[in-house]
Design a protein around this motif. Structure first.
Motif, mmCIF file in Angstrom:
data_model
loop_
_atom_site.group_PDB
_atom_site.id
_atom_site.type_symbol
_atom_site.label_atom_id
_atom_site.label_comp_id
_atom_site.label_asym_id
_atom_site.label_seq_id
_atom_site.Cartn_x
_atom_site.Cartn_y
_atom_site.Cartn_z
ATOM 1 N N VAL A 107 0.748 -1.144 -0.017
ATOM 2 C CA VAL A 107 -0.090 -0.005 0.016
ATOM 3 C C VAL A 107 1.020 1.155 0.171
ATOM 4 C CG1 VAL A 107 -1.685 1.257 1.351
ATOM 5 C CG2 VAL A 107 -2.132 -1.124 1.221
ATOM 6 N N ALA A 108 1.840 1.267 0.932
ATOM 7 C CA ALA A 108 2.577 2.527 1.110
ATOM 8 C C ALA A 108 3.416 2.617 -0.184
ATOM 9 C CB ALA A 108 3.652 2.302 2.288
ATOM 10 N N ALA A 109 4.098 1.542 -0.902
ATOM 11 C CA ALA A 109 4.827 1.714 -2.085
ATOM 12 C C ALA A 109 4.172 2.195 -3.282
ATOM 13 C CB ALA A 109 5.823 0.330 -2.389
ATOM 14 N N GLY A 110 2.723 1.564 -3.274
ATOM 15 C CA GLY A 110 1.858 1.897 -4.397
ATOM 16 C C GLY A 110 1.298 3.070 -4.483
ATOM 17 N N LEU A 111 1.030 3.802 -3.291
ATOM 18 C CA LEU A 111 0.580 5.208 -2.979
ATOM 19 C C LEU A 111 1.688 6.070 -3.372
ATOM 20 C CD1 LEU A 111 -1.367 5.008 -0.045
ATOM 21 C CD2 LEU A 111 -2.263 5.496 -2.241
ATOM 22 N N GLN A 112 3.077 5.689 -2.791
ATOM 23 C CA GLN A 112 4.138 6.504 -3.134
ATOM 24 C C GLN A 112 4.545 6.659 -4.638
ATOM 25 O OE1 GLN A 112 5.842 8.726 -0.902
ATOM 26 N NE2 GLN A 112 6.667 9.394 -2.778
ATOM 27 N N ILE A 113 4.597 5.571 -5.181
ATOM 28 C CA ILE A 113 4.872 5.486 -6.856
ATOM 29 C C ILE A 113 3.974 6.075 -7.393
ATOM 30 C CG2 ILE A 113 5.566 4.184 -8.651
ATOM 31 C CD1 ILE A 113 7.065 2.257 -6.552
ATOM 32 N N GLY A 114 2.690 5.897 -7.142
ATOM 33 C CA GLY A 114 1.540 6.153 -7.822
ATOM 34 C C GLY A 114 1.255 7.721 -7.753
ATOM 35 N N VAL A 115 1.539 8.416 -6.643
ATOM 36 C CA VAL A 115 1.474 9.957 -6.629
ATOM 37 C C VAL A 115 2.649 10.441 -7.327
ATOM 38 C CG1 VAL A 115 2.829 10.284 -4.232
ATOM 39 C CG2 VAL A 115 0.956 11.676 -5.099
ATOM 40 N N ASN A 116 3.630 9.734 -7.252
ATOM 41 C CA ASN A 116 4.802 10.448 -8.104
ATOM 42 C C ASN A 116 4.662 10.408 -9.470
ATOM 43 O OD1 ASN A 116 6.575 10.756 -5.899
ATOM 44 N ND2 ASN A 116 7.874 8.949 -5.934
ATOM 45 N N PHE A 117 4.112 9.080 -10.178
ATOM 46 C CA PHE A 117 3.600 9.268 -11.458
ATOM 47 C C PHE A 117 2.611 10.165 -11.838
ATOM 48 C CE2 PHE A 117 5.545 4.614 -11.964
ATOM 49 C CZ PHE A 117 6.368 5.113 -12.548
ATOM 50 N N ALA A 118 1.548 10.170 -11.015
ATOM 51 C CA ALA A 118 0.614 11.151 -11.027
ATOM 52 C C ALA A 118 0.935 12.555 -11.070
ATOM 53 C CB ALA A 118 -0.745 10.949 -9.878
ATOM 54 N N ASN A 119 2.006 12.979 -10.234
ATOM 55 C CA ASN A 119 2.420 14.363 -10.327
ATOM 56 C C ASN A 119 3.058 14.526 -11.505
ATOM 57 O OD1 ASN A 119 5.248 15.796 -9.209
ATOM 58 N ND2 ASN A 119 3.399 16.643 -8.445
ATOM 59 N N ASP A 120 4.046 13.734 -12.108
ATOM 60 C CA ASP A 120 4.654 13.785 -13.175
ATOM 61 C C ASP A 120 3.584 14.117 -14.429
ATOM 62 O OD1 ASP A 120 5.842 12.827 -15.981
ATOM 63 O OD2 ASP A 120 7.376 11.881 -14.676
ATOM 64 N N TYR A 121 2.485 13.200 -14.406
ATOM 65 C CA TYR A 121 1.508 13.368 -15.564
ATOM 66 C C TYR A 121 1.013 14.649 -15.339
ATOM 67 C CZ TYR A 121 -2.996 13.117 -17.776
ATOM 68 O OH TYR A 121 -4.055 13.502 -18.564
ATOM 69 N N PHE A 122 0.270 15.041 -14.392
ATOM 70 C CA PHE A 122 -0.211 16.474 -14.083
ATOM 71 C C PHE A 122 0.389 17.715 -14.518
ATOM 72 C CE2 PHE A 122 -3.404 13.709 -11.464
ATOM 73 C CZ PHE A 122 -4.524 13.847 -12.539
ATOM 74 N N ASP A 123 1.697 17.411 -13.661
ATOM 75 C CA ASP A 123 2.732 18.684 -14.033
ATOM 76 C C ASP A 123 3.110 18.746 -15.319
ATOM 77 O OD1 ASP A 123 2.178 19.521 -11.514
ATOM 78 O OD2 ASP A 123 4.187 18.888 -10.684
ATOM 79 N N GLY A 124 3.081 17.581 -16.098
ATOM 80 C CA GLY A 124 3.603 17.606 -17.466
ATOM 81 C C GLY A 124 2.523 18.060 -18.380
ATOM 82 N N VAL A 125 1.273 17.868 -18.331
ATOM 83 C CA VAL A 125 0.197 18.018 -19.121
ATOM 84 C C VAL A 125 -0.092 19.525 -18.901
ATOM 85 C CG1 VAL A 125 -0.529 15.626 -19.613
ATOM 86 C CG2 VAL A 125 -1.468 17.098 -17.692
ATOM 87 N N ARG A 126 0.050 19.764 -17.747
ATOM 88 C CA ARG A 126 -0.471 21.481 -17.283
ATOM 89 C C ARG A 126 0.791 22.238 -17.740
ATOM 90 N NH1 ARG A 126 -3.725 20.290 -11.830
ATOM 91 N NH2 ARG A 126 -5.492 20.114 -13.030
ATOM 92 N N GLY B 199 3.098 10.696 7.538
ATOM 93 C CA GLY B 199 3.438 10.602 8.778
ATOM 94 C C GLY B 199 2.352 9.894 9.488
ATOM 95 N N LEU B 200 1.232 10.734 10.118
ATOM 96 C CA LEU B 200 0.486 10.187 11.216
ATOM 97 C C LEU B 200 -0.588 8.942 10.562
ATOM 98 C CD1 LEU B 200 -0.990 13.449 12.490
ATOM 99 C CD2 LEU B 200 0.713 11.888 13.416
ATOM 100 N N LEU B 201 -1.065 9.060 9.327
ATOM 101 C CA LEU B 201 -1.937 8.129 8.775
ATOM 102 C C LEU B 201 -1.082 6.814 8.401
ATOM 103 C CD1 LEU B 201 -4.545 10.031 6.769
ATOM 104 C CD2 LEU B 201 -4.725 8.985 9.040
ATOM 105 N N ALA B 202 0.033 7.123 7.815
ATOM 106 C CA ALA B 202 0.850 5.724 7.601
ATOM 107 C C ALA B 202 1.268 5.107 8.798
ATOM 108 C CB ALA B 202 2.012 6.182 6.556
ATOM 109 N N THR B 203 1.765 5.847 9.844
ATOM 110 C CA THR B 203 2.393 5.012 10.915
ATOM 111 C C THR B 203 1.289 4.547 11.847
ATOM 112 O OG1 THR B 203 4.034 6.904 10.961
ATOM 113 C CG2 THR B 203 3.910 5.531 12.878
#
Length: 189
Positions: free
Chosen positions: A51-70, A157-161
């Motif tokens: 879950v943690a790795a999927g969220l982290q990598i997913g948000v990195n790719f999503a950020n890459d996508y959204f910042d790239g297309v915008r 921080g809080l929610l993951a831990t």
């Protein structure tokens, strides 16, 4: 004949796009949360790490996508090149990678929810998925509103831990709150 790039060049490209240096932000709070719980259920630990790795990598790719297309990121940006802005990978492929990673996190999160308190874990999971997509996506990305650090503190921080401790023992020990605070402050720093 057109020269072909080696297969591992594509793997390296996607690996760099996943931003492996950020993976500790997602994985370390899970380990701290499990330690605070004082009890390990191995399959739940593995699921929480996915879950943690999927969220982290997913948000990195999503950020890459959204910042790239915008146009927020361009090929002239400083720092590691982004997949979308550099043109190395199609925006659609980057978005698909983000959704696959987030989907994997959701499936593992669903398993954890079914093993513990479904409504609570499902609500937290839905908030995490929404936060991952709305960081730099949606009509008003919260990263541009000065809320990025607050959300990083809360989710990394809080929610993951505390969430990791909870899925082990179905309560949140005081040590998990303290550990989550430290993890959140380190993530923000």
């Amino acid at each position: 004949a057109v020269p072909q790039a080696p297969v591992n060049a594509g793997v390296r490209l996607w690996w760099r796009g996943a931003r492996p240096r950020t993976l500790g932000l997602g994985v370390v709070p899970v380990v701290v949360g499990v330690a605070a719980a004082g009890h390990v259920v191995v399959w739940r630990l593995i699921a929480a790490l996915v879950v943690a790795a999927g969220l982290q990598i997913g948000v990195n790719f999503a950020n890459d996508y959204f910042d790239g297309v915008r146009g927020v990121d361009t090929h002239e940006r400083l720092g590691p090149p982004r997949l979308t802005a550099s043109g190395a990978v199609s925006p659609r492929a980057v978005l698909a990678a983000a959704l696959v990673c987030l989907g994997l996190a959701a499936v593992c999160g669903l398993a954890l929810a079914l093993a513990t308190t479904p409504v609570l874990i499902l609500v937290v999971g839905a908030l995490a998925l929404g936060a991952a997509l709305l960081y730099s996506g949606g009509p008003r990305p919260y990263a541009g509103l000065g809320l990025g650090e607050l959300m990083v503190f809360v989710f990394f921080g809080l929610l993951a831990t505390c969430g990791s401790a909870y899925v082990m023992v179905e309560t949140v020990p005081t040590a998990a709150w303290w550990g989550g605070t430290v993890m959140g402050l380190l993530a923000v720093a």
